[in-house]
Scaffold this motif. Structure first.
Motif, PDB file in Angstrom:
ATOM      1  N   ILE A  12      -5.387   6.329   0.895  1.00 14.51           N
ATOM      2  CA  ILE A  12      -4.431   5.233   0.705  1.00 14.51           C
ATOM      3  C   ILE A  12      -4.979   4.288  -0.350  1.00 14.51           C
ATOM      4  CG2 ILE A  12      -3.367   3.222   1.820  1.00 14.51           C
ATOM      5  CD1 ILE A  12      -3.408   4.855   4.428  1.00 14.51           C
ATOM      6  N   THR A  13      -4.109   3.808  -1.220  1.00 16.22           N
ATOM      7  CA  THR A  13      -4.498   2.819  -2.213  1.00 16.22           C
ATOM      8  C   THR A  13      -3.670   1.558  -2.017  1.00 16.22           C
ATOM      9  OG1 THR A  13      -4.903   2.435  -4.566  1.00 16.22           O
ATOM     10  CG2 THR A  13      -2.839   3.488  -3.984  1.00 16.22           C
ATOM     11  N   TYR A  34      -2.741   6.878  10.396  1.00 17.29           N
ATOM     12  CA  TYR A  34      -3.070   6.149   9.165  1.00 17.29           C
ATOM     13  C   TYR A  34      -2.395   4.783   9.090  1.00 17.29           C
ATOM     14  CZ  TYR A  34       1.410   7.789   7.168  1.00 17.29           C
ATOM     15  OH  TYR A  34       2.740   8.049   6.921  1.00 17.29           O
ATOM     16  N   PHE A  90      -4.484   2.546  11.171  1.00 21.53           N
ATOM     17  CA  PHE A  90      -5.738   2.399  10.433  1.00 21.53           C
ATOM     18  C   PHE A  90      -5.603   1.335   9.345  1.00 21.53           C
ATOM     19  CE2 PHE A  90      -8.717   3.687   7.069  1.00 21.53           C
ATOM     20  CZ  PHE A  90      -9.893   3.785   7.782  1.00 21.53           C
ATOM     21  N   VAL A  91      -4.465   1.328   8.655  1.00 22.12           N
ATOM     22  CA  VAL A  91      -4.230   0.325   7.611  1.00 22.12           C
ATOM     23  C   VAL A  91      -4.231  -1.077   8.201  1.00 22.12           C
ATOM     24  CG1 VAL A  91      -2.511  -0.559   5.985  1.00 22.12           C
ATOM     25  CG2 VAL A  91      -3.012   1.874   6.042  1.00 22.12           C
ATOM     26  N   ARG A 127     -12.093   0.323   1.651  1.00 25.83           N
ATOM     27  CA  ARG A 127     -11.984   0.629   3.079  1.00 25.83           C
ATOM     28  C   ARG A 127     -10.961   1.726   3.363  1.00 25.83           C
ATOM     29  NH1 ARG A 127     -13.910  -3.063   6.867  1.00 25.83           N
ATOM     30  NH2 ARG A 127     -15.062  -4.825   5.983  1.00 25.83           N
ATOM     31  N   LEU A 128      -9.896   1.805   2.555  1.00 23.62           N
ATOM     32  CA  LEU A 128      -8.810   2.742   2.824  1.00 23.62           C
ATOM     33  C   LEU A 128      -8.948   4.050   2.050  1.00 23.62           C
ATOM     34  CD1 LEU A 128      -5.796   0.241   2.798  1.00 23.62           C
ATOM     35  CD2 LEU A 128      -6.956   1.202   4.792  1.00 23.62           C
ATOM     36  N   LEU A 154     -10.070  -3.749   0.183  1.00 24.17           N
ATOM     37  CA  LEU A 154      -9.146  -2.868   0.901  1.00 24.17           C
ATOM     38  C   LEU A 154      -9.146  -1.457   0.328  1.00 24.17           C
ATOM     39  CD1 LEU A 154      -6.100  -5.257   1.472  1.00 24.17           C
ATOM     40  CD2 LEU A 154      -7.478  -4.165   3.240  1.00 24.17           C
ATOM     41  N   GLN A 195      -7.800  -2.195   9.126  1.00 25.23           N
ATOM     42  CA  GLN A 195      -8.634  -2.447   7.950  1.00 25.23           C
ATOM     43  C   GLN A 195      -8.185  -3.701   7.193  1.00 25.23           C
ATOM     44  OE1 GLN A 195     -11.444  -0.982   7.294  1.00 25.23           O
ATOM     45  NE2 GLN A 195     -11.189   0.384   9.054  1.00 25.23           N
ATOM     46  N   ALA A 220      -4.643  11.336   4.651  1.00 24.83           N
ATOM     47  CA  ALA A 220      -3.877  10.455   5.534  1.00 24.83           C
ATOM     48  C   ALA A 220      -3.553  11.131   6.862  1.00 24.83           C
ATOM     49  CB  ALA A 220      -2.589  10.001   4.837  1.00 24.83           C
ATOM     50  N   ALA A 237      -8.824   7.330   3.920  1.00 22.49           N
ATOM     51  CA  ALA A 237      -7.542   7.718   4.485  1.00 22.49           C
ATOM     52  C   ALA A 237      -6.546   8.130   3.413  1.00 22.49           C
ATOM     53  CB  ALA A 237      -6.960   6.573   5.317  1.00 22.49           C
ATOM     54  N   TRP A 246       0.834  -1.195   0.000  1.00 23.63           N
ATOM     55  CA  TRP A 246       0.000   0.000   0.000  1.00 23.63           C
ATOM     56  C   TRP A 246       0.871   1.249   0.000  1.00 23.63           C
ATOM     57  CZ3 TRP A 246       0.445   3.480   4.035  1.00 23.63           C
ATOM     58  CH2 TRP A 246       1.110   3.010   5.183  1.00 23.63           C
TER      59      TRP A 246
END
Length: 304
Positions: free
Chosen positions: A212-213, A157, A160-161, A206-207, A203, A164, A150, A210, A142
């Motif tokens: 984030i990919t 974050y 958080f990752v 969900r991310l 994912l 998730q 983020a 934030a 990620w």
């Protein structure tokens, strides 16, 4: 996937998402030159204090003030690194330009990496679609795509990752059975690419809040839980034996049928029903037996 993305959007509808934008910053090399000039001016003013104080003192003060103003504003960014700029708690943009940078000293600077991160999650126990407890661990690559989200939309974050990832693995693990010997269903063990792609989409959804990919993900550990591993192994072995026997019998029947048809078509030998049944029995024993058969040569007639 559209339904999943919509549900995630609705879930966070009350949250005002931040959005990254470019910050107004300056090249640090130009300001470095200004600081060096200020040092020279201050040094020259020091040398002139004893001779011409009316010139030396202002030059010294000017050089010192410029140095004190310029010096705190320097910061450096490496490749794939960004700095979020804030002013008294208000987000003013993100600087992604690498090298020596400068901004007015009262602006705050928060650096963060936008490089790819690789995480292998802990092994977690999940009940699959059929209720069997299994152990799963996933590998996820990620990276941060929106620095504002983020930093300002989630508390931490990186934590958080991790949370998730565990939630997504539990969701996907309970959506499919671990195995299907008949290959009629999508399974965790037999469809790695399909399940991995669905885990990635889960994912990403969900991310997204934030910033984030997910570039890549997949399972690094997938097995039955220890309490049922022995029983499931015996079940798999029994299913494998049954499937192998079924294939063997189907092949043997086809070979016997072909042999009888060719014998009849070429008029090699005429067999009545009883002798035909005996021949079929002997051929099936030869073809389906687990051990090598020992042939017995009949030196008499076929009916002895």
């Amino acid at each position: 996937m559209a339904t999943l993305a919509t549900s995630v959007t609705d879930r966070h509808a009350a949250l005002t998402l931040s959005q990254e934008r470019a910050a107004s910053t300056s090249s640090g090399y130009l300001m470095l030159f200004v600081m060096l000039v200020a040092i020279v001016v201050a040094f020259f003013g020091t040398t002139q204090i004893n001779y011409t104080p009316e010139i030396g003192v202002p030059l010294l003060l000017l050089g010192a003030l410029v140095f004190a103003f310029v010096m705190p504003g320097f910061y450096m960014l490496q490749p794939n690194q960004a700095a979020a700029i804030t002013l008294f708690g208000s987000y003013k943009g993100t600087d992604r330009t690498t090298g020596l940078r400068w901004i007015v000293p009262w602006y705050g600077k928060k650096k963060l990496s936008v490089r790819a991160n690789n995480i292998i999650s802990d092994k977690i126990k999940v009940n699959d679609l059929r209720g069997n407890p299994i152990e799963i661990a996933a590998q996820v690559v990620w990276r941060v795509t929106d620095t504002a989200q983020a930093l300002f939309d989630v508390d931490d974050y990186k934590s958080f990752v991790m949370v998730q990832i565990e939630a997504a693995v539990r969701t996907i693990g309970s959506r499919y059975p671990y195995d299907d010997f008949e290959h009629q269903e999508v399974t965790l063990r037999g469809n790695h690419d399909q399940v991995g792609a669905e885990l990635r989409q889960e994912l990403i959804a969900r991310l997204a809040m934030a910033g984030i990919t997910v570039d890549e993900c997949g399972f690094t550990h997938l097995a039955y839980a220890q309490e049922i591993a022995g029983a499931m192994l015996r079940r798999q072995q029994a299913q494998a034996v049954v499937a192998a026997r079924q294939t063997l019998v189907e092949g043997a029947v086809g070979m016997v049928q072909m042999a009888l048809e060719q014998l009849s078509a070429k008029n090699v030998v005429e067999l009545d029903d009883e002798r035909r049944a005996a021949m079929v029995s002997n051929l099936m024993v030869v073809l389906c037996g687990e051990r090598d058969t020992q042939p017995i040569v009949n030196a008499g007639s076929l009916y002895q």
